[in-house]
Design an enzyme around this catalytic site. Sequence first.
Site, PDB file in Angstrom:
ATOM      1  N   ASN A   3       2.896   9.008 -11.830  1.00  0.00           N
ATOM      2  CA  ASN A   3       2.364   7.772 -11.165  1.00  0.00           C
ATOM      3  C   ASN A   3       1.008   8.035 -10.789  1.00  0.00           C
ATOM      4  O   ASN A   3       0.127   7.089 -11.239  1.00  0.00           O
ATOM      5  CB  ASN A   3       3.188   7.231 -10.278  1.00  0.00           C
ATOM      6  CG  ASN A   3       4.400   6.472 -10.781  1.00  0.00           C
ATOM      7  OD1 ASN A   3       4.487   5.603 -11.357  1.00  0.00           O
ATOM      8  ND2 ASN A   3       5.687   7.183 -10.645  1.00  0.00           N
TER       9      ASN A   3
ATOM     10  N   HIS B 106       9.090   2.001  -6.533  1.00  0.00           N
ATOM     11  CA  HIS B 106      10.504   2.543  -6.327  1.00  0.00           C
ATOM     12  C   HIS B 106      11.100   2.362  -7.792  1.00  0.00           C
ATOM     13  O   HIS B 106      10.937   1.387  -8.542  1.00  0.00           O
ATOM     14  CB  HIS B 106      11.306   1.658  -5.494  1.00  0.00           C
ATOM     15  CG  HIS B 106      12.739   2.211  -5.365  1.00  0.00           C
ATOM     16  ND1 HIS B 106      12.749   3.592  -4.446  1.00  0.00           N
ATOM     17  CD2 HIS B 106      13.874   1.734  -5.634  1.00  0.00           C
ATOM     18  CE1 HIS B 106      14.105   3.445  -4.556  1.00  0.00           C
ATOM     19  NE2 HIS B 106      14.792   2.676  -5.164  1.00  0.00           N
TER      20      HIS B 106
END
Length: 196
Positions: free
Chosen positions: A14, A109
């Site tokens: 990420n 998440h």
Amino acid sequence: MLKIGVLISGGGTNLQAIIDNCENGKIDGEVVCVISSSKLAYGLTRAKRHNIPAYAVRKKDFETPCEAEREMLSILEKHGAEIAVTAGFLSVLSPEFIRNFPGRVINIHPSLIPSFCGKGFYGLKVHEAALETGVKITGATVHFADEGCDTGPIILQKAVEVKPGDTAEVLQKRVMEEAEHVILPKAIQMIAKGEI
Ligand code: GAR
């Protein structure tokens, strides 16, 4: 240019998506520092490759977890970070940390909150739970962090199909590639543009 601090614990895919989108102009911002909860996180190598100041701040090196968080806050402040992104940061931030960065901490998440989130749901465990439950659709969520665990206002979500025969690892990879690496940079750009 939005100054972005990124908190990681592991591989940092990420983080890489954020760096790439800053470099290709899809995020009007720059990653000013990376803080890892582990010295071994591969994300630290990714940061160094792009000449981004990278730090390991381990709770066990401090007398209290609170002191470790103060160190993290001082690094973020030193580099002028305007937002903090928890991108695979597998340690829960204290209410005190969030209060010091009000409305400026966002979290990714790997599920569609409110499914498979909260205490104990992180990394592969999230995908194991999704497979065990037998859901046919999962996904990822970007949200503002508040003083809870995986709570706080949702910014973006993206759904991903669960396919027959998926293992947790295969599903994790699909959720990262199809959802996380798309919506996290997008949410940061919304903040950079002042849209939220
Ligand atoms: C990502 O899937 C991220 O959503 C998840 O950990 C992985 C880190 O991967 N975070 C959580 O589970 C937090 N509750 P990365 O280091 O390659 O970005």
